[in-house]
Design a protein around this motif. Structure first.
Motif, PDB file in Angstrom:
ATOM      1  N   GLY A  82      -0.183 -25.524 -42.897  1.00 45.20           N
ATOM      2  CA  GLY A  82       1.263 -25.593 -43.085  1.00 45.20           C
ATOM      3  C   GLY A  82       1.782 -24.448 -43.927  1.00 45.20           C
ATOM      4  O   GLY A  82       2.826 -23.838 -43.625  1.00 45.20           O
ATOM      5  N   ARG A  83       1.047 -24.117 -44.996  1.00 40.69           N
ATOM      6  CA  ARG A  83       1.463 -22.982 -45.848  1.00 40.69           C
ATOM      7  C   ARG A  83       1.346 -21.659 -45.076  1.00 40.69           C
ATOM      8  O   ARG A  83       2.150 -20.748 -45.274  1.00 40.69           O
ATOM      9  N   ARG A  84       0.366 -21.570 -44.203  1.00 44.93           N
ATOM     10  CA  ARG A  84       0.190 -20.334 -43.424  1.00 44.93           C
ATOM     11  C   ARG A  84       1.332 -20.137 -42.422  1.00 44.93           C
ATOM     12  O   ARG A  84       1.787 -19.019 -42.194  1.00 44.93           O
TER      13      ARG A  84
ATOM     14  N   ALA B 204      -7.087 -37.581 -37.868  1.00 46.51           N
ATOM     15  CA  ALA B 204      -5.972 -36.674 -37.571  1.00 46.51           C
ATOM     16  C   ALA B 204      -4.942 -36.692 -38.687  1.00 46.51           C
ATOM     17  O   ALA B 204      -4.727 -37.710 -39.339  1.00 46.51           O
ATOM     18  N   ALA B 205      -4.305 -35.536 -38.876  1.00 46.37           N
ATOM     19  CA  ALA B 205      -3.254 -35.412 -39.892  1.00 46.37           C
ATOM     20  C   ALA B 205      -2.187 -34.449 -39.397  1.00 46.37           C
ATOM     21  O   ALA B 205      -2.503 -33.444 -38.762  1.00 46.37           O
ATOM     22  N   PRO B 206      -0.909 -34.736 -39.665  1.00 46.01           N
ATOM     23  CA  PRO B 206       0.146 -33.792 -39.290  1.00 46.01           C
ATOM     24  C   PRO B 206       0.164 -32.604 -40.236  1.00 46.01           C
ATOM     25  O   PRO B 206      -0.265 -32.712 -41.391  1.00 46.01           O
ATOM     26  N   TYR B 207       0.602 -31.453 -39.758  1.00 43.69           N
ATOM     27  CA  TYR B 207       0.831 -30.331 -40.663  1.00 43.69           C
ATOM     28  C   TYR B 207       2.288 -29.918 -40.585  1.00 43.69           C
ATOM     29  O   TYR B 207       2.927 -30.038 -39.549  1.00 43.69           O
ATOM     30  N   ARG B 208       2.811 -29.463 -41.721  1.00 40.35           N
ATOM     31  CA  ARG B 208       4.243 -29.255 -41.885  1.00 40.35           C
ATOM     32  C   ARG B 208       4.536 -27.820 -42.310  1.00 40.35           C
ATOM     33  O   ARG B 208       3.692 -27.163 -42.912  1.00 40.35           O
ATOM     34  N   ASP B 209       5.766 -27.378 -42.023  1.00 42.25           N
ATOM     35  CA  ASP B 209       6.186 -26.065 -42.502  1.00 42.25           C
ATOM     36  C   ASP B 209       6.697 -26.193 -43.932  1.00 42.25           C
ATOM     37  O   ASP B 209       6.633 -27.277 -44.538  1.00 42.25           O
ATOM     38  N   ARG B 210       7.200 -25.106 -44.486  1.00 46.19           N
ATOM     39  CA  ARG B 210       7.616 -25.109 -45.903  1.00 46.19           C
ATOM     40  C   ARG B 210       8.802 -26.025 -46.161  1.00 46.19           C
ATOM     41  O   ARG B 210       9.034 -26.435 -47.296  1.00 46.19           O
ATOM     42  N   GLU B 211       9.559 -26.339 -45.104  1.00 46.14           N
ATOM     43  CA  GLU B 211      10.691 -27.253 -45.264  1.00 46.14           C
ATOM     44  C   GLU B 211      10.284 -28.711 -45.095  1.00 46.14           C
ATOM     45  O   GLU B 211      11.124 -29.601 -45.146  1.00 46.14           O
ATOM     46  N   GLY B 212       8.994 -28.943 -44.883  1.00 42.64           N
ATOM     47  CA  GLY B 212       8.508 -30.305 -44.738  1.00 42.64           C
ATOM     48  C   GLY B 212       8.618 -30.883 -43.337  1.00 42.64           C
ATOM     49  O   GLY B 212       8.351 -32.067 -43.128  1.00 42.64           O
TER      50      GLY B 212
END
Length: 347
Positions: A343-345, A304-312
């Motif tokens: 995250g980039r999407r 598992a891995a977290p995904y982030r928005d453009r602000e981290g």
């Protein structure tokens, strides 16, 4: 039994251990001394290899299934391999492009999340999972629209233009003026706030008697808030795709374990809680077998891995679940790359 450090193993033992683990992860079949000797890599006799295999078994790193003369890694052995010996294989340019193409398809973010769970399943040969981000959207207005006697539609409009509808059952005799008054009151408190923030303010105001609403409108406001809160609590927070891939040829000999795993996946709330524990991880996390109580019976692994928005900011977690013989070296970097792509999407 605690996992021994790699420094306690001789070079010969480390090499044989690595070959057994890699052979098992590739084939799903226990690896025997004759197989290792025939590969010609070790330049050792089968008897010498058996001696080392017995040592590794005594240390709790390998096990010999009663149906086979070969050895397979224990959960402790897999943990030692993953943490100290595994050489990850970075995704190729073609694999990266294929993942990004799938996630870049036009449509709502929900479609991208569906595509993510599917692509994780495809690249791993197991089940892909994505925990839907906790979205506290800023809201613009909420309207209560009469449908027929006893029913209304609660329409919630977000500042981002999103629109969601819920069916609301009305008390007998509810008039259109009460619906309008309740709609105006809720919208006045929603502007620029999340539903949770607005609900706290409205409940406090109603409880203190400061609101100018009549009893019928107060009841509608409370019903409107309740239907959204109840719906959010019931809404699935986890999307799982590819469960059928868990039923491969090797699974047929261990059908009870696979059935237990599929039962675990049906309990989406517990799986979501496991994924949620990876939210603050700096890197991809690996849960092996009974290291997590949820999969103690099925003997499964989760990457598992977290995904982030453009602000981290962490907005969710994605991952893969399958038998402990997952190809960790290939899947770990794939999960990490997919998390960054999603995250980039999301933006």
């Amino acid at each position: 039994m605690p996992t021994p450090p790699l420094t306690e193993l001789s070079d010969r033992a480390r090499e044989i251990f690595r070959l057994v683990v890699e052979g098992y992860l590739e084939s799903g079949i226990p690896v025997g001394s004759r197989t290792l000797a025939s590969e010609g890599v070790l330049n050792l006799s089968p008897a010498s290899i058996r001696s080392v295999l017995s040592e590794l078994e005594a240390r709790g790193l390998l096990a010999a299934p009663h149906t086979s003369a070969g050895r397979m890694p224990t959960e402790s052995g897999l943990r030692l391999f993953v943490d100290g010996m595994m050489q990850v294989a970075q995704p190729s340019a073609e694999e990266r492009a294929a993942i990004e193409r799938r996630l870049a398809q036009p449509g709502p973010i929900e479609a991208a999340i569906e595509a993510t769970s599917a692509v994780l399943s495809e690249i791993s040969g197991a089940a892909g999972m994505v925990m839907v981000p906790r979205r506290d959207a800023r809201l613009a207005q909420m309207s209560l629209v009469a449908l027929d006697q006893g029913r209304a539609l609660a329409v919630l409009v977000g500042q981002d233009g999103s629109v969601e509808n819920r069916l609301l059952h009305l008390p007998a005799g509810t008039g259109s003026s009460s619906l309008q008054e309740a709609s105006n009151y809720i919208s006045a408190h929603l502007a620029g706030r999340t539903l949770a923030e607005a609900a706290l303010g409205m409940k406090a105001e109603i409880a203190s008697g400061r609101s100018a609403l009549d009893s019928a409108s107060r009841d509608l406001v409370e019903r409107g808030l309740a239907i959204w809160s109840e719906d959010a609590a019931r809404r699935p927070v986890l999307i799982v795709r590819g469960q059928a891939k868990l039923l491969d040829d090797t699974a047929l000999g261990d059908i009870d374990r696979v059935r237990s795993l599929i039962d675990d996946l049906e309990n989406k709330q517990s799986v979501a809680e496991l994924l949620d524990s990876a939210r603050e991880a700096e890197a991809t996390r690996i849960f092996i077998g009974s290291e997590n109580r949820l999969f103690a019976l099925s003997g499964s692994s989760v990457i598992a891995a977290p995904y982030r928005d453009r602000e981290g900011r962490v907005v969710g977690v994605l991952g893969v679940i399958g038998p402990t013989r997952l190809n960790y070296a290939r899947i770990v970097p794939m999960v990490d790359f997919t998390a960054r792509s999603l995250g980039r999407r999301i933006g």
